[in-house]
Write an enzyme that holds these catalytic residues in place. Sequence first.
Site, PDB file in Angstrom:
ATOM      1  N   HIS A 125      34.995  37.568  38.140  1.00  0.00           N
ATOM      2  CA  HIS A 125      35.232  36.125  38.332  1.00  0.00           C
ATOM      3  C   HIS A 125      36.348  35.929  39.344  1.00  0.00           C
ATOM      4  O   HIS A 125      37.070  36.872  39.677  1.00  0.00           O
ATOM      5  CB  HIS A 125      35.615  35.457  37.018  1.00  0.00           C
ATOM      6  CG  HIS A 125      36.954  35.905  36.493  1.00  0.00           C
ATOM      7  ND1 HIS A 125      37.092  36.977  35.627  1.00  0.00           N
ATOM      8  CD2 HIS A 125      38.225  35.473  36.736  1.00  0.00           C
ATOM      9  CE1 HIS A 125      38.369  37.161  35.357  1.00  0.00           C
ATOM     10  NE2 HIS A 125      39.085  36.275  36.019  1.00  0.00           N
ATOM     11  N   HIS A 170      35.094  33.534  30.582  1.00  0.00           N
ATOM     12  CA  HIS A 170      35.130  32.735  31.817  1.00  0.00           C
ATOM     13  C   HIS A 170      34.318  33.403  32.917  1.00  0.00           C
ATOM     14  O   HIS A 170      34.289  34.628  33.033  1.00  0.00           O
ATOM     15  CB  HIS A 170      36.545  32.437  32.306  1.00  0.00           C
ATOM     16  CG  HIS A 170      37.435  33.622  32.510  1.00  0.00           C
ATOM     17  ND1 HIS A 170      37.247  34.834  31.906  1.00  0.00           N
ATOM     18  CD2 HIS A 170      38.544  33.774  33.285  1.00  0.00           C
ATOM     19  CE1 HIS A 170      38.206  35.674  32.269  1.00  0.00           C
ATOM     20  NE2 HIS A 170      38.991  35.072  33.114  1.00  0.00           N
ATOM     21  N   HIS A 179      43.052  34.876  42.495  1.00  0.00           N
ATOM     22  CA  HIS A 179      42.655  36.285  42.380  1.00  0.00           C
ATOM     23  C   HIS A 179      41.150  36.452  42.204  1.00  0.00           C
ATOM     24  O   HIS A 179      40.446  35.547  41.766  1.00  0.00           O
ATOM     25  CB  HIS A 179      43.392  36.991  41.232  1.00  0.00           C
ATOM     26  CG  HIS A 179      42.955  36.602  39.848  1.00  0.00           C
ATOM     27  ND1 HIS A 179      43.679  35.764  39.025  1.00  0.00           N
ATOM     28  CD2 HIS A 179      41.868  36.956  39.117  1.00  0.00           C
ATOM     29  CE1 HIS A 179      43.056  35.622  37.866  1.00  0.00           C
ATOM     30  NE2 HIS A 179      41.963  36.327  37.890  1.00  0.00           N
ATOM     31  N   HIS A 188      46.458  37.990  28.692  1.00  0.00           N
ATOM     32  CA  HIS A 188      46.443  36.540  28.807  1.00  0.00           C
ATOM     33  C   HIS A 188      46.273  35.916  27.422  1.00  0.00           C
ATOM     34  O   HIS A 188      45.489  36.427  26.608  1.00  0.00           O
ATOM     35  CB  HIS A 188      45.266  36.063  29.663  1.00  0.00           C
ATOM     36  CG  HIS A 188      45.289  36.551  31.073  1.00  0.00           C
ATOM     37  ND1 HIS A 188      46.352  36.330  31.915  1.00  0.00           N
ATOM     38  CD2 HIS A 188      44.371  37.219  31.795  1.00  0.00           C
ATOM     39  CE1 HIS A 188      46.080  36.855  33.100  1.00  0.00           C
ATOM     40  NE2 HIS A 188      44.902  37.410  33.054  1.00  0.00           N
ATOM     41  N   TYR A 203      47.674  42.062  37.261  1.00  0.00           N
ATOM     42  CA  TYR A 203      47.536  41.376  38.550  1.00  0.00           C
ATOM     43  C   TYR A 203      48.217  42.230  39.610  1.00  0.00           C
ATOM     44  O   TYR A 203      49.356  42.671  39.408  1.00  0.00           O
ATOM     45  CB  TYR A 203      48.241  40.020  38.527  1.00  0.00           C
ATOM     46  CG  TYR A 203      47.535  38.879  37.845  1.00  0.00           C
ATOM     47  CD1 TYR A 203      46.180  38.907  37.523  1.00  0.00           C
ATOM     48  CD2 TYR A 203      48.249  37.714  37.528  1.00  0.00           C
ATOM     49  CE1 TYR A 203      45.565  37.827  36.903  1.00  0.00           C
ATOM     50  CE2 TYR A 203      47.637  36.631  36.918  1.00  0.00           C
ATOM     51  CZ  TYR A 203      46.294  36.693  36.601  1.00  0.00           C
ATOM     52  OH  TYR A 203      45.692  35.620  35.989  1.00  0.00           O
ATOM     53  N   GLU A 208      42.657  41.410  40.116  1.00  0.00           N
ATOM     54  CA  GLU A 208      42.927  41.636  38.693  1.00  0.00           C
ATOM     55  C   GLU A 208      41.981  42.719  38.196  1.00  0.00           C
ATOM     56  O   GLU A 208      40.815  42.746  38.585  1.00  0.00           O
ATOM     57  CB  GLU A 208      42.673  40.353  37.885  1.00  0.00           C
ATOM     58  CG  GLU A 208      42.870  40.547  36.384  1.00  0.00           C
ATOM     59  CD  GLU A 208      42.539  39.308  35.541  1.00  0.00           C
ATOM     60  OE1 GLU A 208      41.443  38.752  35.700  1.00  0.00           O
ATOM     61  OE2 GLU A 208      43.397  38.911  34.723  1.00  0.00           O
TER      62      GLU A 208
END
Lengths: 307, 307, 307, 307
Positions: free
Chosen positions: C153, C199, C214, C246, C255, C265
């Site tokens: 993503h 996500h 990112h 997270h 990161y 990431e």
Amino acid sequence: MAVSGVLRPGFVQLRVLDMEKALWHYQTIIGLKIVSTGDDGRVYLRAFDEFDRHSVVLRPSDSAGIDCTGFKCDGEAFLLGAEKALEQRGVKTEWVAAGEQPGMGTRLRVHMPTGHLLDFYADAELSEFAPMTRNPHVFREPPAGAGAIRFDHCLLYGTNVAGAFEILHDVFGFELSEHLEDPTGQPLAIFLTASNKAHDIAFVEHPEPGKFHHASFLVEDWAAIGHAADLMAVYDVPVDIGPTRHGITRGKTIYFWDPSGNRNEVFAGGYTFYPDQPKRSWEFEQAGPAVFYYEKKLNETFLPVVT
Amino acid sequence: MAVSGVLRPGFVQLRVLDMEKALWHYQTIIGLKIVSTGDDGRVYLRAFDEFDRHSVVLRPSDSAGIDCTGFKCDGEAFLLGAEKALEQRGVKTEWVAAGEQPGMGTRLRVHMPTGHLLDFYADAELSEFAPMTRNPHVFREPPAGAGAIRFDHCLLYGTNVAGAFEILHDVFGFELSEHLEDPTGQPLAIFLTASNKAHDIAFVEHPEPGKFHHASFLVEDWAAIGHAADLMAVYDVPVDIGPTRHGITRGKTIYFWDPSGNRNEVFAGGYTFYPDQPKRSWEFEQAGPAVFYYEKKLNETFLPVVT
Amino acid sequence: MAVSGVLRPGFVQLRVLDMEKALWHYQTIIGLKIVSTGDDGRVYLRAFDEFDRHSVVLRPSDSAGIDCTGFKCDGEAFLLGAEKALEQRGVKTEWVAAGEQPGMGTRLRVHMPTGHLLDFYADAELSEFAPMTRNPHVFREPPAGAGAIRFDHCLLYGTNVAGAFEILHDVFGFELSEHLEDPTGQPLAIFLTASNKAHDIAFVEHPEPGKFHHASFLVEDWAAIGHAADLMAVYDVPVDIGPTRHGITRGKTIYFWDPSGNRNEVFAGGYTFYPDQPKRSWEFEQAGPAVFYYEKKLNETFLPVVT
Amino acid sequence: MAVSGVLRPGFVQLRVLDMEKALWHYQTIIGLKIVSTGDDGRVYLRAFDEFDRHSVVLRPSDSAGIDCTGFKCDGEAFLLGAEKALEQRGVKTEWVAAGEQPGMGTRLRVHMPTGHLLDFYADAELSEFAPMTRNPHVFREPPAGAGAIRFDHCLLYGTNVAGAFEILHDVFGFELSEHLEDPTGQPLAIFLTASNKAHDIAFVEHPEPGKFHHASFLVEDWAAIGHAADLMAVYDVPVDIGPTRHGITRGKTIYFWDPSGNRNEVFAGGYTFYPDQPKRSWEFEQAGPAVFYYEKKLNETFLPVVT
């Protein structure tokens, strides 16, 4: 190998401001179990995989910090020899009576030039909850909290680290496994071992004597470090740094504080030390990755926080 | 600790039937690197985290099995003392000349009553690819294959395990960390250590002398064991058992075979041994979980497969 | 479930300043493989576990940042319907011709109010190195570097995040899995999914349009995150933050930056999203743990670094 | 993606011979929590990361096995449409009244040709202990036992697997993610998904209808699989096989039995399924690695053990 001398870090005695909160922390977060409570309010705890009666002593006090840390040795004779050698060097020692901590034999207490008290002893009662030895299971019941396997070592801040090295190396047979140099190339931080572990105790040079950096507990692996980090987040335990890795010793680590402000560590991994192998060292400019290998820089709290 | 004596398992010399296939295996699966090839066809390899020049020697032969395994010691004097003590006991020894393996000093070779040759030596050349020691990184380049950290130990099958114990304990200072009893309560399988590792060598009583069970390589943790299992599946490496855990030593493990039929192990974990702690033992009826803790029973191949 | 619409993030096209360094990074650190190089200098790469021809496109440029990111959809009809719906909303679209990226079909390009270009397409060539499907092994050869399983993503910074949500939700069927509120309770950061993943794309409200935070790559688990951290330390890859977790999505993460300054990431874990379950949200005061769950505070770089 | 239809496996109802022992097992080993106990003796449990009220129902009985398993769907309309479609196909259905399980809405019960009852429902009460959604922590309290994240799927043995596939694919929108062929190339074992998971339910062709192979629970990763194996060893839980990996779905797994003889699984990992990608299949000769990827052969118990 006919081991003769220091076997391992055996206990640490810490001062705590609020015993109830402290006990919650050392049980729920680190995973220790209470062994007993003394008349003087000291509470004794141990990790699930330790044979000796206790390894952590919490003493109620109005100031946090370390009282002393002790090393299990093999043989009373070794202690007597050490006493004599220290006397010749003019190092102050005294004998702590057997039973001062329940189940512990006489301890040779050494007043270190760094301002710390290190105890050496040969007798400690076997825990009734010690690991199984006949058809043994890997644990008696699932480890709690971070799953601390054992109290592993202390990192201490104080004066005259070179003097501490001399005593521990010459008298007690510790080896220097790794060190960080100061800008002049002298040892600023030293990591000492009496075994195949990458460190059994460590010192950082500091203007004030007797300071405490952290008491460390071994956990199984990086997965256990992750679980510990989750626990600390959920229970709002203040974290100093981590999950990360140390360059020195290669340990994977989290630094965090107990409710009194004593820094703890959970760590995993690290190399196996052998005294015939070249020693590792770090120049001062590399202090960042030496201490925090992933961040590559020291943080503002890489200093003692309690006296 | 003034270490005096055996430091660690230093090398194993195995016979292989097809050197090309063997080199593919020890590099691609276990993750060793080739150091050099000798005029006699022997190939020398090492794991990424070892300081000494080599730790695995593969010798072309028409029969698989073990030639010998060696232990790094500190001090030539220790070897001379051992030679004398063995002579007094009537144990056959001989000196293997320095350079018989490139970069290795003189080795005191002991003819064990189990039918194996154990070498003890004090000098080994430092590898030019040894782990970094000045501002050291955790590795020079990412470990290959299963990521073997070091050659760790051998398990040997043979006659008169009790005799082997006497020699290794009385002369070389090994301690018994754990053992499995036979139906009469006598040691059937013994695990010996000269360090804080749960084992540096192990023996199983067997009617035939000089048999080889496995040579073991340390990997980082259970995640590494999983990765090794995937590699073996993808590359169709024959697996004996695992991923599983040993009850004895608690090591997490896979047993598998090299292309010549020599059994290998990758393992991780295991307890830290201290000689003052109670020894672990297993009764014969519990041989299953003692060896294969999850399966709780021996498999048909828990016997040597090569002579 | 008759899936109709967006299947997954399919590719990201990034601008890099130095192709040689970029290729070293995406291969050695992240573990991608080069698929092909175009006449215009663009280089196409893929992760070992992806079926489509490529998932990362690096374009030589004198400014870093993102050109566009694309989503694989099922059915040309879906794209045509989306085009019409966007036209009615006054959202600018265009068609990118088939073959503009080799092996890719026609892409419906949407000019998002955040200043980004999102492409939606239904056809992509199957990679000749795609995962096995007949008696499949878990990989064809051991993953390199951090072992990236797939491009997963992007997180994008820009204007009018609310407008982006409307388009992606109403037209493309994305669901809001989790969001961070601004001080007035409006969405400041939104995490959108078109699948069961926590996500598939995310946006943070920002005064400047078209910014890139990112591009993320999935790895197996926390152990893989640790290995990635070691790689970055050894190869001196600049790390923004991590290993950490997270709060939002629960992903375990690092990161870091590619040599051009594009943030990457690697992450693992995160919950499984189902649209019937209550949505997660974070109040502004909790932005710290929302983004960096262990540190509990934002770092100075939680802002786009390239345009 | 406008999800319409089946969301996920929602519950399984198993018969147990001894409720006390069963509750010990599902709590201590798998890590579920008791939600409530019904007047009819059924006990309802859930995993810590599930939103719905319960996911496991244990019914006291004198024979072990599965009563039914249910799928949460979105929309009552979907159920009504499915009812009609099944009627047209001559598949027997019935409605289970809301509240038959506490907190559950009406369930469309389908009599599958394999001899199993599958329930489809659109309403389930939100658990009062559901995962946090406002500034959510990763867990409310540390997961117990193996740390089961959720009930994940069932594997069922029965007649006419092809008929089951038709119903689940044509009426309920499941996709075939992977299958094992019989010697004639026909599906012998099928793995079906209504999501991006590698499987939401699976069937193996078998002469007897209505057999139960296992109910599976998701855990975090391979480290969690290792911890589960330790728990089973320490608490003497009978293990069928594992820790190992499936070739099919790639899941890392342990098969074990509850005290009534119902097989359970804890598993982690597995690929992400997308319906546009090529389907995986295994020829009959590869049934060994298809099912047990590391062992490469079936074991004697890869057959249903309870009716």
